[in-house]
Scaffold this motif. Sequence first.
Motif, PDB file in Angstrom:
ATOM      1  N   TRP A  42      20.091  -8.021   8.071  1.00 22.32           N
ATOM      2  CA  TRP A  42      19.271  -8.364   7.201  1.00 22.32           C
ATOM      3  C   TRP A  42      18.177  -7.305   7.231  1.00 22.32           C
ATOM      4  N   ARG A  43      17.466  -6.897   6.059  1.00 23.40           N
ATOM      5  CA  ARG A  43      16.303  -6.241   6.213  1.00 23.40           C
ATOM      6  C   ARG A  43      15.179  -6.774   5.287  1.00 23.40           C
ATOM      7  N   CYS A  44      13.922  -6.151   5.410  1.00 21.25           N
ATOM      8  CA  CYS A  44      12.759  -6.873   4.845  1.00 21.25           C
ATOM      9  C   CYS A  44      11.898  -5.611   4.181  1.00 21.25           C
ATOM     10  N   SER A  45      11.195  -5.758   3.229  1.00 19.30           N
ATOM     11  CA  SER A  45      10.301  -4.817   2.460  1.00 19.30           C
ATOM     12  C   SER A  45       8.989  -5.637   2.031  1.00 19.30           C
ATOM     13  N   CYS A  46       7.921  -4.832   1.785  1.00 22.25           N
ATOM     14  CA  CYS A  46       6.628  -5.550   1.320  1.00 22.25           C
ATOM     15  C   CYS A  46       6.770  -5.721  -0.018  1.00 22.25           C
ATOM     16  N   ARG A  47       6.210  -6.798  -0.750  1.00 28.93           N
ATOM     17  CA  ARG A  47       6.251  -7.119  -2.125  1.00 28.93           C
ATOM     18  C   ARG A  47       5.432  -6.169  -2.979  1.00 28.93           C
ATOM     19  N   ASP A  48       5.621  -6.142  -4.267  1.00 26.76           N
ATOM     20  CA  ASP A  48       4.811  -5.300  -5.057  1.00 26.76           C
ATOM     21  C   ASP A  48       3.421  -5.733  -4.806  1.00 26.76           C
ATOM     22  N   GLY A  49       2.562  -4.865  -4.849  1.00 31.71           N
ATOM     23  CA  GLY A  49       1.044  -4.914  -4.534  1.00 31.71           C
ATOM     24  C   GLY A  49       0.489  -4.782  -3.087  1.00 31.71           C
ATOM     25  N   PHE A  50       1.640  -4.501  -2.256  1.00 34.38           N
ATOM     26  CA  PHE A  50       1.450  -4.451  -0.640  1.00 34.38           C
ATOM     27  C   PHE A  50       2.297  -3.467  -0.123  1.00 34.38           C
ATOM     28  N   GLU A  51       1.538  -2.837   1.182  1.00 37.86           N
ATOM     29  CA  GLU A  51       2.087  -1.505   1.805  1.00 37.86           C
ATOM     30  C   GLU A  51       2.069  -2.074   3.393  1.00 37.86           C
ATOM     31  N   GLY A  52       2.776  -1.533   4.095  1.00 35.18           N
ATOM     32  CA  GLY A  52       2.801  -1.509   5.447  1.00 35.18           C
ATOM     33  C   GLY A  52       4.218  -1.768   6.004  1.00 35.18           C
ATOM     34  N   ASN A  53       4.370  -2.418   7.245  1.00 38.41           N
ATOM     35  CA  ASN A  53       5.619  -2.378   8.062  1.00 38.41           C
ATOM     36  C   ASN A  53       5.779  -4.156   8.030  1.00 38.41           C
ATOM     37  N   PRO A  54       7.158  -4.398   7.066  1.00 36.97           N
ATOM     38  CA  PRO A  54       7.420  -5.709   6.896  1.00 36.97           C
ATOM     39  C   PRO A  54       7.759  -6.551   8.189  1.00 36.97           C
ATOM     40  N   TYR A  55       8.128  -5.635   9.236  1.00 40.32           N
ATOM     41  CA  TYR A  55       8.747  -6.561  10.348  1.00 40.32           C
ATOM     42  C   TYR A  55       7.754  -6.740  11.383  1.00 40.32           C
ATOM     43  N   ILE A  56       6.355  -6.778  10.937  1.00 38.26           N
ATOM     44  CA  ILE A  56       5.272  -7.047  11.918  1.00 38.26           C
ATOM     45  C   ILE A  56       4.680  -8.187  11.296  1.00 38.26           C
ATOM     46  N   GLN A  57       4.265  -9.283  12.139  1.00 36.35           N
ATOM     47  CA  GLN A  57       3.305 -10.368  11.401  1.00 36.35           C
ATOM     48  C   GLN A  57       2.032  -9.764  10.717  1.00 36.35           C
ATOM     49  N   GLU A  58       2.099 -10.238   9.677  1.00 33.80           N
ATOM     50  CA  GLU A  58       0.832  -9.608   8.635  1.00 33.80           C
ATOM     51  C   GLU A  58       0.783  -7.934   8.534  1.00 33.80           C
TER      52      GLU A  58
END
Length: 729
Positions: free
Chosen positions: A293-309
Amino acid sequence: MVLKRVYMVILLIWCIYPLESVIPPHRYRNQNQTIARHGCNPKCGNVSVFFPFGMDDPKCYASKPFEIECRHNNNTSQGHRKPVPYLKYISLEVMYIDIQDGTVGIKNPIFHLGCGKTITGINLEGSPFVYSQNYNSFVGVGCQNAAILSSNDTILTACVSMCYDDLEKGNDIDISSCRGSYCCETSLPPYLSAYNISTETVEVKSNIKAECSNYLLIRAEYSNFKYVYDEYNSSYWVPILGDLKKQKDVPAVLEWEIPIHTPNNSFPEFRTDGSYNCSYTNVTSSLYSQSGWRCSCRDGFEGNPYIQEGCKFVATGDSELRDKRKTREKWAIIGVSSSLGTIILLLGLWWLNKVVRKNIEKKRKEKFFKQNGGLLLKQRLSSGEANVDKIKLFTLKDLDKATDHFNINRVLGKGGQGTVYKGMLVDGNIVAVKKFKVNGNVEEFINEFVILSQINHRNVVKLLGCCLETEIPLLVYEFIPNGNLYEYLLGQNDDLPMTWDMRLRIATEVAGALFYLHSAASQPIYHRDIKSRNILLDGKYKAKVADFGASRMVSIEATHLTTAVQGTFGYMDPEYFHTSQLTDKSDVYSFGVVLIELLTGKEPISSAKQQELRSLASYFLLCMEENRLFDIIDERIVKEAEKEHIVVVANLARRCLELKGKRRPTMKEVTSELESIQKSRKQSASQEQHDAGIDECQFWSVISPTSNLGETSDSKASTLEIMPTHPNH
């Protein structure tokens, strides 16, 4: 005054097209974003180390395959040591990490080996990494050699490089686009994690001997490589053959995913709430639809989706909106209060800006039009070579929307000429859009456009339109949904097997299309690359001949055409290979190989355990000669077809594979024989049904309908009679 206006217009245009449009996609605007976990080093040299990758402490990376080792390489030219990241699992240098696209750039080694030798490449099995099929390609350099990429004694892909001059004289030849001269290039298979590379000498009648000093490499295509930067070296790209002696590695791209079962998994839980958006993938496995699986940040968000918050909200706040609104009101008041001269100046600037932008866009389109062979196409059109009455000119906007911005998920296929995408037009029609890889040579693109514009045949893929006013030329074809014949033959199953009747029909349709190209078209056309991969199957599994980039038109009076040798290993006419004289019989030979594939269901090139190349055509002819034909025929055919029909088709294939072109039949004769076999097959089936009907009629005709239930058995016997049957029943 005019110069001042021009400078102001340039400033306006710079504001309209901000600097961030030229920043590589994996370098983010928010420089304060969280890259690594708390307490972990986020940088090694010039490379940002995004979690799930990490260094030093096991808590800084997800699992062992994601561990980065920061080493210090000696750099004598600069007089100091520079920290360099390495992917410790395979001990290769890392050039970038992209968590949005799920890729990592590495320095892949260049392999130097002699003829007939085999070397084991990088082994990624058991890891969350595979070589990217979309970004990489396999390249071989040498003279009269076949470069082979294999795995577990199975050939995955191969290409052939030929030399017409000494290799030493070819040191200035650009290998960014290898077309078989001095070097060759082919695409990678999907899910490539482990491979062996080897070379075999190809016997050719030439003054240039086979060069056993070969270079084999897997590299990222220059136009696709995301980011190449080094503090001391300007580029890792290998532009000419001579540089291979100095270069140890080239850029390559690996794709990765988070394995579903990760030991000591320290990721946030898989979720799609809040600022995260996770989805299942199958990057590393063709056996399972969900291998990771992979993750990404939703629209309006930026950063690393694999780190808590790790995904931070970046939308504009209410206070900022109020400040901007006040600023706009202030400038509106200033504008209203301005003098008439200022208004006239602004109108003049607006007009000048519009004119300049229009001229820039016009020159840009003219530049691409010339770059993509527009002048050559105009010349061919004026000479009457092409027919564009039914060809539509598409805009880049239309095709960009149809293919979802040329999304990699829309890729139907990728080859030496370019990439084909699936698209849907505004009117709902499904099309195939081919993005050519011209690299300054537009001859193949113009050639395919001109040839397809003249062809109107039900078994040839139809050209719908083109787009020239773009950086890369585009052709639009009808969409053929069921893939190509090669994939169908190798992947057929019991649910939808390829029956004998289907094979006969496909062979007849392809032969009829080639007969049309050779004889019925306004000018004879030699396809030059007939193979099962270039035969597409539509919704009713009818054949469509495709890929005319290598084709040639000849005058009606000409008997042959002298060209540089081009074709596919395993299908190429040996006579054309030795003489460079292209004739219609070259297509006949290639069709013969396709006919053998239909008979046997085998690949045109295979390898024995000793890694020796074996041609299907040669093996077929050997079986015919030794009277072992049915040892090689597909078992499905043996069960379905009459043996005499199989023998007739096999003999036809053998005639097509004659070494001398004059002994081969024409495509007209081939088409006629296949149609006769089809007709005989239908008549045989009809006769069987008819015979079954005769047996039933004769059974019921022996009893007279005049017998009465009230009569005795003797009287009943007296009324039985043999009813005569008509001889035509």
